[in-house]
Write a protein that holds these residues in place. Structure first.
Motif, mmCIF file in Angstrom:
data_model
loop_
_atom_site.group_PDB
_atom_site.id
_atom_site.type_symbol
_atom_site.label_atom_id
_atom_site.label_comp_id
_atom_site.label_asym_id
_atom_site.label_seq_id
_atom_site.Cartn_x
_atom_site.Cartn_y
_atom_site.Cartn_z
ATOM 1 N N ILE A 116 0.887 1.542 15.955
ATOM 2 C CA ILE A 116 1.071 0.316 16.739
ATOM 3 C C ILE A 116 -0.265 -0.377 16.989
ATOM 4 O O ILE A 116 -0.377 -1.612 16.931
ATOM 5 C CB ILE A 116 1.778 0.642 18.068
ATOM 6 N N THR A 117 -1.299 0.425 17.244
ATOM 7 C CA THR A 117 -2.635 -0.159 17.467
ATOM 8 C C THR A 117 -3.147 -0.858 16.216
ATOM 9 O O THR A 117 -3.702 -1.965 16.287
ATOM 10 C CB THR A 117 -3.619 0.945 17.891
ATOM 11 N N GLN A 118 -2.973 -0.223 15.062
ATOM 12 C CA GLN A 118 -3.391 -0.834 13.805
ATOM 13 C C GLN A 118 -2.624 -2.130 13.548
ATOM 14 O O GLN A 118 -3.214 -3.137 13.132
ATOM 15 C CB GLN A 118 -3.182 0.144 12.653
ATOM 16 N N LEU A 119 -1.335 -2.111 13.785
ATOM 17 C CA LEU A 119 -0.508 -3.311 13.602
ATOM 18 C C LEU A 119 -0.986 -4.436 14.507
ATOM 19 O O LEU A 119 -1.075 -5.597 14.081
ATOM 20 C CB LEU A 119 0.951 -2.959 13.890
ATOM 21 N N SER A 159 3.742 1.672 2.366
ATOM 22 C CA SER A 159 2.539 0.853 2.416
ATOM 23 C C SER A 159 1.369 1.790 2.657
ATOM 24 O O SER A 159 1.537 3.004 2.768
ATOM 25 C CB SER A 159 2.642 -0.199 3.522
ATOM 26 N N PHE A 160 0.149 1.222 2.733
ATOM 27 C CA PHE A 160 -1.020 2.046 3.031
ATOM 28 C C PHE A 160 -1.552 1.774 4.432
ATOM 29 O O PHE A 160 -2.572 2.329 4.836
ATOM 30 C CB PHE A 160 -2.126 1.831 1.992
ATOM 31 N N PHE A 161 -0.866 0.921 5.191
ATOM 32 C CA PHE A 161 -1.218 0.679 6.587
ATOM 33 C C PHE A 161 0.040 0.220 7.325
ATOM 34 O O PHE A 161 1.070 -0.085 6.708
ATOM 35 C CB PHE A 161 -2.337 -0.362 6.712
ATOM 36 N N CYS A 162 -0.033 0.191 8.644
ATOM 37 C CA CYS A 162 1.129 -0.169 9.458
ATOM 38 C C CYS A 162 1.246 -1.682 9.552
ATOM 39 O O CYS A 162 0.421 -2.336 10.199
ATOM 40 C CB CYS A 162 0.995 0.441 10.854
ATOM 41 N N ASP A 163 2.258 -2.214 8.927
ATOM 42 C CA ASP A 163 2.553 -3.631 8.998
ATOM 43 C C ASP A 163 4.012 -3.796 9.389
ATOM 44 O O ASP A 163 4.821 -2.872 9.260
ATOM 45 C CB ASP A 163 2.261 -4.311 7.658
ATOM 46 N N ILE A 164 4.384 -4.971 9.820
ATOM 47 C CA ILE A 164 5.723 -5.187 10.370
ATOM 48 C C ILE A 164 6.833 -5.043 9.336
ATOM 49 O O ILE A 164 7.817 -4.322 9.576
ATOM 50 C CB ILE A 164 5.789 -6.549 11.082
ATOM 51 N N PRO A 165 6.759 -5.700 8.158
ATOM 52 C CA PRO A 165 7.889 -5.600 7.213
ATOM 53 C C PRO A 165 8.261 -4.184 6.821
ATOM 54 O O PRO A 165 9.446 -3.822 6.901
ATOM 55 C CB PRO A 165 7.403 -6.435 6.014
ATOM 56 N N SER A 210 -10.633 -6.459 7.660
ATOM 57 C CA SER A 210 -10.561 -5.412 6.644
ATOM 58 C C SER A 210 -10.849 -4.028 7.221
ATOM 59 O O SER A 210 -10.307 -3.027 6.750
ATOM 60 C CB SER A 210 -11.540 -5.711 5.511
ATOM 61 N N THR A 211 -11.685 -3.951 8.256
ATOM 62 C CA THR A 211 -12.023 -2.667 8.851
ATOM 63 C C THR A 211 -10.835 -2.043 9.576
ATOM 64 O O THR A 211 -10.798 -0.831 9.780
ATOM 65 C CB THR A 211 -13.219 -2.835 9.817
ATOM 66 N N VAL A 212 -9.861 -2.843 9.961
ATOM 67 C CA VAL A 212 -8.657 -2.313 10.595
ATOM 68 C C VAL A 212 -7.879 -1.417 9.632
ATOM 69 O O VAL A 212 -7.264 -0.425 10.048
ATOM 70 C CB VAL A 212 -7.763 -3.470 11.095
ATOM 71 N N THR A 213 -7.912 -1.729 8.332
ATOM 72 C CA THR A 213 -7.066 -1.018 7.372
ATOM 73 C C THR A 213 -7.827 -0.190 6.347
ATOM 74 O O THR A 213 -7.403 0.916 6.001
ATOM 75 C CB THR A 213 -6.188 -2.025 6.608
ATOM 76 N N VAL A 214 -8.959 -0.683 5.852
ATOM 77 C CA VAL A 214 -9.620 -0.043 4.707
ATOM 78 C C VAL A 214 -10.175 1.342 5.025
ATOM 79 O O VAL A 214 -9.968 2.279 4.234
ATOM 80 C CB VAL A 214 -10.717 -0.959 4.128
ATOM 81 N N PRO A 215 -10.900 1.571 6.130
ATOM 82 C CA PRO A 215 -11.406 2.938 6.383
ATOM 83 C C PRO A 215 -10.297 3.983 6.459
ATOM 84 O O PRO A 215 -10.469 5.104 5.948
ATOM 85 C CB PRO A 215 -12.128 2.791 7.725
ATOM 86 N N LYS A 216 -9.171 3.640 7.068
ATOM 87 C CA LYS A 216 -8.048 4.571 7.125
ATOM 88 C C LYS A 216 -7.496 4.842 5.729
ATOM 89 O O LYS A 216 -7.171 5.992 5.373
ATOM 90 C CB LYS A 216 -6.961 4.001 8.025
#
Length: 331
Positions: free
Chosen positions: A96-99, A174-180, A72-78
């Motif tokens: 790319i790092t977040q993904l 989206s609200f974070f970097c994901d593949i789709p 969760s820390t990968v996405t929520v703070p951002k």
């Protein structure tokens, strides 16, 4: 890739609301994130502190809480910081790092759920051989395997995504970097890459889900053979928490990753659920459904309050009571 990619940053447009709405969402998700952190940290501290919980079941639960924190820390703070600004951006390399780390921890959690399912299967279907099968060496190897597979999976996914050219547009739905949502922005035909990504994600999410399902089919058949209602209820209660958490995690994952990268209205809600809500609910579900964890929490934190109100000598006497843990080398 560097020659064909002209995009230097991406813009998140999933939560582009008015400033007042974004502030309200900031406080809501901030409270959720604080509960997520405190709940998982509390479970880890309780398991580490109480020697009676040093057994494979709680060993895996402690690792699950740690992965939930990282995941969760990968996405929520951002996401929280983006709520404070009108333009929500992230650099190309930051994306790319977040993904990479998101898929690393998500894949590790998938296989950890599988290990927890196998642990419950052995405990209920082969109780006489449980301590022999689920020994310290096997538990450590299973946890190490979850990290290794997560590393391989995230490297494959990230490499396939980085190989695509991005020359505009740069708005991610989206609200974070994901593949789709990211591969929809590639300025080339992504049919083959999508197929490879779906196959890779499908192997992880669907494969782990089927493995857990097979384990619980065996568990269910064993529970039905128990003649006493008390024994049947006790066996069922040890598994319902894990099965609930698995459903909350794998259901959204299969919905998001086991289909082509088309957009649905429910995608944002589903994404928020398995990245923010599910990691927060995990400690709540395990605590409410598990009497041993609740009892340990009451004793540990009750002892802590007692120590704060008495002398140091009395605290030393309280904490020095002998306890004989099972598999105490699992912490």
């Amino acid at each position: 890739m560097e020659n064909s990619t002209k995009v230097t940053e991406f813009v998140f447009v999933a939560f582009a609301f008015s400033h007042r709405v974004q502030l309200c969402m900031f406080f809501i998700f901030f409270i959720i994130y604080v509960l997520l952190l405190s709940g998982n940290v509390l479970i880890m501290m309780t398991i580490r502190t109480d020697p009676r919980l040093h057994c494979p079941m709680y060993f895996f639960l402690c690792k699950l809480s740690f992965i939930d924190l990282c995941y969760s820390t990968v996405t929520v703070p951002k996401m929280l910081s983006d709520f404070l600004y009108d333009r929500k951006t992230i650099s190309f390399h930051g994306c790319i790092t977040q993904l990479y780390f998101f898929h690393f921890f998500a894949c590790a959690e998938c296989f950890l759920f599988t290990a927890m399912g196998y642990d419950r299967y052995v405990a209920i279907c082969k109780p006489l051989h449980y301590s022999t099968i689920m020994n310290t060496k096997l538990c450590l190897w299973m946890v190490a395997a979850t990290w290794a597979i997560g590393f391989v999976h995230s490297n494959i996914q990230t490499s396939l995504t980085m190989g695509l050219p991005f020359c505009g547009p740069n708005e991610i739905d989206s609200f974070f970097c994901d593949i789709p949502p990211l591969i929809r922005l590639a300025c080339t035909d992504t049919t083959m890459i999508e197929a490879m990504i779906v196959a890779n994600s499908g192997f992880v999410s669907l494969g782990c889900f089927l493995a857990v399902l097979i384990s619980y089919i065996g568990i269910g058949s064993t529970i039905l053979k128990i003649h006493t209602s008390k024994g049947r209820q006790k066996a069922f209660s040890t598994c319902v928490s894990h099965l609930t958490v698995v459903t909350f995690f794998f259901g959204p994952c299969v919905f998001i990753y086991m289909r082509p990268s088309t957009t649905f209205k429910a995608d944002r809600v589903v994404t928020v659920f398995y990245t923010v809500i599910a990691p927060m609910l995990n400690p709540v579900i395990y605590t409410l459904r598990n009497e041993e964890v609740k009892t340990s929490m009451k004793k540990i934190w009750g002892k802590s309050r007692l120590c704060n109100g008495n002398t140091r000598k009395h605290c030393a006497n309280v904490s020095s009571k002998p306890q004989l843990p099972a598999n105490s080398n699992l912490t």
